[in-house]
Design an enzyme around this catalytic site. Structure first.
Site, PDB file in Angstrom:
ATOM      1  N   ASP A   1      10.310 -61.212 -32.924  1.00 45.37           N
ATOM      2  CA  ASP A   1       9.754 -60.202 -32.009  1.00 45.37           C
ATOM      3  C   ASP A   1       9.726 -58.879 -32.783  1.00 45.37           C
ATOM      4  OD1 ASP A   1       8.899 -58.769 -29.777  1.00 45.37           O
ATOM      5  OD2 ASP A   1      10.843 -58.789 -28.761  1.00 45.37           O
TER       6      ASP A   1
ATOM      7  N   ARG B   1       8.079 -54.414 -14.152  1.00 44.45           N
ATOM      8  CA  ARG B   1       8.412 -54.214 -15.568  1.00 44.45           C
ATOM      9  C   ARG B   1       8.912 -52.782 -15.705  1.00 44.45           C
ATOM     10  NH1 ARG B   1       4.920 -55.465 -20.932  1.00 44.45           N
ATOM     11  NH2 ARG B   1       5.936 -57.448 -20.493  1.00 44.45           N
TER      12      ARG B   1
ATOM     13  N   ARG C   1       2.293 -68.358 -20.205  1.00 45.70           N
ATOM     14  CA  ARG C   1       2.804 -67.347 -19.271  1.00 45.70           C
ATOM     15  C   ARG C   1       2.122 -67.531 -17.917  1.00 45.70           C
ATOM     16  NH1 ARG C   1       4.701 -62.412 -21.126  1.00 45.70           N
ATOM     17  NH2 ARG C   1       5.019 -62.011 -18.908  1.00 45.70           N
TER      18      ARG C   1
ATOM     19  N   HIS D   1      13.746 -60.637 -20.591  1.00 50.22           N
ATOM     20  CA  HIS D   1      12.322 -60.940 -20.387  1.00 50.22           C
ATOM     21  C   HIS D   1      12.228 -62.418 -19.986  1.00 50.22           C
ATOM     22  CE1 HIS D   1       8.133 -60.576 -20.424  1.00 50.22           C
ATOM     23  NE2 HIS D   1       7.873 -60.356 -21.695  1.00 50.22           N
TER      24      HIS D   1
ATOM     25  N   CYS E   1       6.495 -63.518 -28.985  1.00 51.96           N
ATOM     26  CA  CYS E   1       6.093 -63.211 -27.607  1.00 51.96           C
ATOM     27  C   CYS E   1       4.816 -62.380 -27.564  1.00 51.96           C
ATOM     28  CB  CYS E   1       7.223 -62.490 -26.884  1.00 51.96           C
ATOM     29  SG  CYS E   1       7.757 -60.997 -27.750  1.00 51.96           S
TER      30      CYS E   1
ATOM     31  N   GLN F   1       8.910 -64.622 -20.058  1.00 50.20           N
ATOM     32  CA  GLN F   1       8.518 -64.956 -21.420  1.00 50.20           C
ATOM     33  C   GLN F   1       9.273 -66.196 -21.908  1.00 50.20           C
ATOM     34  OE1 GLN F   1       6.195 -63.252 -23.514  1.00 50.20           O
ATOM     35  NE2 GLN F   1       6.485 -65.147 -24.635  1.00 50.20           N
TER      36      GLN F   1
HETATM   37  N1   CP Z   1       4.689 -60.790 -24.184  1.00 47.43           N
HETATM   38  C1   CP Z   1       4.422 -59.849 -23.269  1.00 47.43           C
HETATM   39  O1   CP Z   1       5.145 -59.662 -22.295  1.00 47.43           O
HETATM   40  O2   CP Z   1       3.276 -59.142 -23.510  1.00 47.43           O
HETATM   41  P1   CP Z   1       2.830 -57.800 -22.782  1.00 47.43           P
HETATM   42  O3   CP Z   1       3.846 -56.743 -23.154  1.00 47.43           O
HETATM   43  O4   CP Z   1       1.463 -57.492 -23.313  1.00 47.43           O
HETATM   44  O5   CP Z   1       2.817 -58.036 -21.306  1.00 47.43           O
HETATM   45  N1  NVA Z   2      10.941 -56.709 -27.113  1.00 45.45           N
HETATM   46  C1  NVA Z   2       9.584 -56.321 -26.763  1.00 45.45           C
HETATM   47  C2  NVA Z   2       8.903 -57.405 -26.003  1.00 45.45           C
HETATM   48  C3  NVA Z   2       7.486 -57.108 -25.605  1.00 45.45           C
HETATM   49  C4  NVA Z   2       6.854 -58.204 -24.813  1.00 45.45           C
HETATM   50  C5  NVA Z   2       9.649 -55.049 -25.955  1.00 45.45           C
HETATM   51  O1  NVA Z   2      10.520 -54.928 -25.076  1.00 45.45           O
HETATM   52  O2  NVA Z   2       8.845 -54.145 -26.199  1.00 45.45           O
END
Ligand code: CP
Ligand code: NVA
Length: 308
Positions: free
Chosen positions: A223, A101, A291, A128, A263, A131
């Site tokens: 989101d 990530r 997930r 993502h 999400c 997700q």
């Molecule tokens: N939805 C999601 O990816 O959550 P986190 O950022 O907590 O991993």
């Molecule tokens: N769009 C959000 C998603 C988090 C799971 C971010 O990138 O912070």
């Protein structure tokens, strides 16, 4: 067969539906899979915070008989202390798979290009994909037939929105996206998703009007308005996005039994009201649970064999 999991765009339509079917199986019969990744190790590189992603990858590896090693943002400091190529060349000597990530999507591509072991994208500024796979699995559980489904996404044209567009294209459903002007999804992503859609008959509709997007929708998704890395824009974005809140009035324009999706993490009172996220129509915790199941399948497909 895909060797890394970086974007849903890279999957064939068959692979997409195979992951959906296999996920159904592992969710129903997890015990059958409990030593499938015995003695395998997943490295988890986090350059941003997480609850769901960390928990589901780590628990997923444990449930498959393997192990996971967590690396926090202060450990590798990718791009600053060490470049993605060197990280990949080190990692491939020690582990059987890498989950990452990070901010720049290119870092994931560079890491995957360097490492002989599979790389899984667990969120970048652009995409993502894990997700969106869990989200479409959730939609399939609730609706069965994805091709007759209309999904509405309301909010920022961000990483989650991009991966939903790719998933919709592979699933063959209708997706409408409402964003404020200037916050539309990346035109290059839309173009690629439209190319994918020619195979499945998926349809896209982009607008700046939330009411138009949710009209007749089976599911309404939102989101956060400011993603990780955009914290300094939070106040300014709150003003721009104010009329994009998913509240009772907006949900009333979708189908009467429309699902609410997010999400998570959610900024309650901003992009969604408590009333909507806590309503019986909300499936946000099903998405979070799924997930785990979908990522176990992605890890199995990538890590059961030796190397790329
Ligand atoms: N939805 C999601 O990816 O959550 P986190 O950022 O907590 O991993
Ligand atoms: N769009 C959000 C998603 C988090 C799971 C971010 O990138 O912070």
């Amino acid at each position: 067969m895909f060797e890394d999991f970086i974007s849903i765009h890279d999957l064939s339509v068959y692979e997409f539906s195979q992951i959906m079917d296999m996920t159904e199986n592992i969710k129903a019969r997890p015990q059958r899979y409990r030593s499938k990744l015995k003695d395998k190790v997943l490295a988890m590189i986090f350059q941003k915070p997480s609850l769901r992603t960390r928990m589901t990858f780590e628990v997923g590896m444990l449930q498959l008989g393997g192990e996971a090693v967590y690396l926090s943002p202060s450990d590798i400091q990718m791009g600053k202390r060490e470049n993605p190529y060197d990280v990949g060349k080190n990692m491939e000597r020690w582990v059987d798979g890498i989950m990452i990530r990070t901010f720049a999507h290119q870092e994931v591509i560079d890491l995957a290009g360097a490492a002989k072991v599979p790389v899984i994208n667990a969120l970048t500024d652009l995409l993502h994909p894990c997700q969106a796979m869990a989200d479409f699995f959730t939609l399939k559980e609730k609706h069965k037939n994805l091709t007759s489904l209309k999904l509405a996404y309301v909010g920022d044209g961000n990483n989650v929105c991009h991966s939903l567009l790719f998933a919709a294209a592979k699933a063959g459903c209708q997706i409408s996206v409402a964003t404020p002007s200037g916050f539309e999804p990346d035109p290059e992503i839309v173009k690629q998703a439209e190319e994918d859609a020619t195979e499945t008959g998926a349809g896209f509709f982009l607008t700046n009007d939330p009411s138009q997007a949710v009209e007749g929708a089976d599911a309404v998704y939102t989101d956060v308005w400011a993603s990780m890395g955009q914290e300094e824009q939070e106040k300014e974005r709150a003003k721009i996005f104010a009329s994009f809140q998913v509240n009772r009035e907006l949900m009333a324009k979708a189908k009467p039994d429309a699902l609410f999706m997010h999400c998570l993490p959610a900024h309650r009172g901003e992009e969604v009201t408590d009333e909507v996220i806590d309503s019986p129509q909300s499936v946000v915790f099903d998405q979070a649970e799924n997930r785990l199941h979908v990522q176990k399948i992605i890890m199995l497909l990538l890590m059961e064999k030796k190397q790329k």
